[in-house]
Design a protein around this motif. Structure first.
Motif, PDB file in Angstrom:
ATOM      1  N   ASP A  61      -5.180 -16.646   1.038  1.00 63.97           N
ATOM      2  CA  ASP A  61      -6.294 -16.431   0.127  1.00 63.97           C
ATOM      3  C   ASP A  61      -6.404 -14.923  -0.052  1.00 63.97           C
ATOM      4  O   ASP A  61      -6.639 -14.187   0.918  1.00 63.97           O
ATOM      5  N   MET A  62      -6.208 -14.451  -1.270  1.00 63.31           N
ATOM      6  CA  MET A  62      -6.288 -13.017  -1.502  1.00 63.31           C
ATOM      7  C   MET A  62      -7.718 -12.521  -1.331  1.00 63.31           C
ATOM      8  O   MET A  62      -8.669 -13.298  -1.263  1.00 63.31           O
ATOM      9  N   LEU A  63      -7.881 -11.219  -1.252  1.00 62.41           N
ATOM     10  CA  LEU A  63      -9.202 -10.632  -1.076  1.00 62.41           C
ATOM     11  C   LEU A  63     -10.136 -11.086  -2.199  1.00 62.41           C
ATOM     12  O   LEU A  63      -9.769 -11.063  -3.376  1.00 62.41           O
ATOM     13  N   GLY A  64     -11.336 -11.525  -1.815  1.00 64.53           N
ATOM     14  CA  GLY A  64     -12.303 -11.992  -2.793  1.00 64.53           C
ATOM     15  C   GLY A  64     -12.197 -13.467  -3.113  1.00 64.53           C
ATOM     16  O   GLY A  64     -12.977 -13.980  -3.920  1.00 64.53           O
ATOM     17  N   LYS A  73     -17.184  -5.677  -5.010  1.00 57.55           N
ATOM     18  CA  LYS A  73     -16.325  -4.588  -5.468  1.00 57.55           C
ATOM     19  C   LYS A  73     -15.305  -5.131  -6.448  1.00 57.55           C
ATOM     20  O   LYS A  73     -15.067  -6.345  -6.509  1.00 57.55           O
ATOM     21  N   LYS A  74     -14.680  -4.254  -7.201  1.00 59.13           N
ATOM     22  CA  LYS A  74     -13.623  -4.631  -8.122  1.00 59.13           C
ATOM     23  C   LYS A  74     -12.287  -4.505  -7.393  1.00 59.13           C
ATOM     24  O   LYS A  74     -11.845  -3.408  -7.088  1.00 59.13           O
ATOM     25  N   TYR A  75     -11.682  -5.650  -7.086  1.00 61.42           N
ATOM     26  CA  TYR A  75     -10.406  -5.626  -6.379  1.00 61.42           C
ATOM     27  C   TYR A  75      -9.281  -5.271  -7.342  1.00 61.42           C
ATOM     28  O   TYR A  75      -9.202  -5.782  -8.459  1.00 61.42           O
ATOM     29  N   MET A 200     -17.737 -13.189  -8.711  1.00 60.90           N
ATOM     30  CA  MET A 200     -16.652 -13.628  -9.600  1.00 60.90           C
ATOM     31  C   MET A 200     -16.475 -12.723 -10.809  1.00 60.90           C
ATOM     32  O   MET A 200     -15.372 -12.539 -11.310  1.00 60.90           O
ATOM     33  N   HIS A 201     -17.581 -12.152 -11.291  1.00 63.45           N
ATOM     34  CA  HIS A 201     -17.485 -11.259 -12.449  1.00 63.45           C
ATOM     35  C   HIS A 201     -16.725  -9.982 -12.108  1.00 63.45           C
ATOM     36  O   HIS A 201     -16.065  -9.388 -12.956  1.00 63.45           O
ATOM     37  N   LEU A 202     -16.799  -9.560 -10.831  1.00 68.97           N
ATOM     38  CA  LEU A 202     -16.100  -8.350 -10.411  1.00 68.97           C
ATOM     39  C   LEU A 202     -14.599  -8.614 -10.286  1.00 68.97           C
ATOM     40  O   LEU A 202     -13.784  -7.743 -10.610  1.00 68.97           O
ATOM     41  N   LEU A 203     -14.239  -9.807  -9.850  1.00 68.03           N
ATOM     42  CA  LEU A 203     -12.821 -10.163  -9.758  1.00 68.03           C
ATOM     43  C   LEU A 203     -12.158 -10.167 -11.134  1.00 68.03           C
ATOM     44  O   LEU A 203     -10.949  -9.932 -11.249  1.00 68.03           O
ATOM     45  N   LEU A 204     -12.951 -10.424 -12.175  1.00 64.69           N
ATOM     46  CA  LEU A 204     -12.393 -10.492 -13.527  1.00 64.69           C
ATOM     47  C   LEU A 204     -11.893  -9.141 -14.037  1.00 64.69           C
ATOM     48  O   LEU A 204     -11.274  -9.069 -15.101  1.00 64.69           O
ATOM     49  N   ASP A 205     -12.103  -8.092 -13.287  1.00 63.24           N
ATOM     50  CA  ASP A 205     -11.580  -6.783 -13.683  1.00 63.24           C
ATOM     51  C   ASP A 205     -10.063  -6.812 -13.852  1.00 63.24           C
ATOM     52  O   ASP A 205      -9.488  -5.928 -14.495  1.00 63.24           O
ATOM     53  N   TYR A 206      -9.406  -7.848 -13.292  1.00 67.42           N
ATOM     54  CA  TYR A 206      -7.960  -7.946 -13.452  1.00 67.42           C
ATOM     55  C   TYR A 206      -7.543  -8.006 -14.919  1.00 67.42           C
ATOM     56  O   TYR A 206      -6.430  -7.588 -15.266  1.00 67.42           O
ATOM     57  N   MET A 207      -8.422  -8.510 -15.789  1.00 70.70           N
ATOM     58  CA  MET A 207      -8.073  -8.577 -17.212  1.00 70.70           C
ATOM     59  C   MET A 207      -7.967  -7.175 -17.817  1.00 70.70           C
ATOM     60  O   MET A 207      -7.113  -6.912 -18.668  1.00 70.70           O
TER      61      MET A 207
END
Length: 302
Positions: A61-64, A73-75, A200-207
């Motif tokens: 399971d990756m961070l977050g 935080k934004k991973y 979950m909104h912070l993880l979306l920084d991947y986009m």
């Protein structure tokens, strides 16, 4: 296997002060499995028994995500790649085949870029991609994802619940392969573990990162000697037939398996077809071609 059994049979490893849940089982060539957003390594459970009978499987399971550490935080994708590198070093793994999905595809693209630069601490034997945003220009994010990524995300995240997850999961699965109630329960349990639904909104920084590093990550696919296959659910509204068309246009000698009427989660919706594709790709020496899922399944049964 139930979700509780999955967790109980896994292990936690501290990397830079953060707890990472991982699971390894089986013997043979190593197969590293990298999950997508917003779920976790449990996505591979339907394929796990068959894969571990043939490979030494490693997943995390990756961070977050899932049972691993979560924080507001934004991973960074490069941070997730560093965690995987640390795990592989901890397990003394020098080479591995890689199977990835969705967010995990982007992490795999970063690993591949490092591999192409001779900067990766392990050798990638092959890369097998499932549905994911390989090209930012073809990634059709869900409306809820766009809203969560916007300045309204900090407010809207408080309204995220299991019903919202159910609605959005049903919209991205294939028309004949919807998620079961148990699968929705498991998705939500993984998302909400350690209050992860609040981030979950912070993880979306991947986009945003996909756009920023497009040249690096798309270039990694175009300029590598590592054998690559894409197995894709064509009915996926996020990264389905339109993404496959772009893949064929941009990737030399594209090796593609098309799963008709399958959506964004092929490893859950059509585990048999994905398993057949994985085994055929590795055992057949990474032949370049385009296949139908039915032909692969027929071949695996004969």
């Amino acid at each position: 296997m139930q979700l509780t059994q999955w967790r109980d049979s896994g292990t936690f490893l501290s990397i830079d002060g953060q707890q990472i849940f991982y699971k390894t089982e089986g013997s043979g060539p190593t197969l590293l499995l990298i999950h997508g957003y917003p779920t976790a390594s449990f996505d591979w459970v339907k394929m796990w028994p068959a894969l571990t009978s043939r490979f030494r499987c490693v997943t995390l399971d990756m961070l977050g995500f899932g049972f691993s550490s979560k924080a507001p935080k934004k991973y960074q994708i490069k941070e997730q790649a560093a965690v995987i590198n640390a795990l592989m070093a901890h397990l003394s793994i020098a080479s591995a085949h890689v199977l990835s999905h969705d967010y995990g595809d982007t992490v795999a693209q970063e690993l591949l870029a490092q591999h192409n630069e001779n900067a990766l601490p392990f050798h990638i034997e092959s890369l097998h991609l499932l549905n994911g945003g390989l090209f930012p220009e073809t990634h059709l994010a869900l409306p809820i994802q766009k809203l969560l990524l916007s300045p309204l995300g900090n407010l809207l995240i408080h309204f995220l619940n299991k019903n919202a997850i159910r609605k959005n999961m049903h919209s991205i699965f294939g028309p004949n392969t919807p998620p079961t109630n148990q699968e929705i329960d498991d998705f939500w349990a993984l998302i909400s573990e350690n209050n992860g639904h609040k981030y979950m909104h912070l993880l979306l920084d991947y986009m945003k990162q996909r756009r920023k590093y497009r040249e690096r990550w798309v270039g990694a696919l175009q300029n590598t000697t590592v054998p690559i296959r894409l197995t894709a659910g064509m009915a996926d509204p996020i990264s389905g037939a339109h993404m496959v068309a772009r893949y064929k246009a941009l990737i030399p000698n594209a090796n593609v398996v098309e799963l008709e009427n399958i959506g964004h989660y092929p490893q859950i919706e059509s585990a048999t077809a994905v398993l057949a594709s994985v085994e055929a790709f590795i055992s057949d020496g990474f032949d370049d071609d385009t296949f139908s899922a039915d032909a692969l399944i027929d071949e695996s049964l004969n």
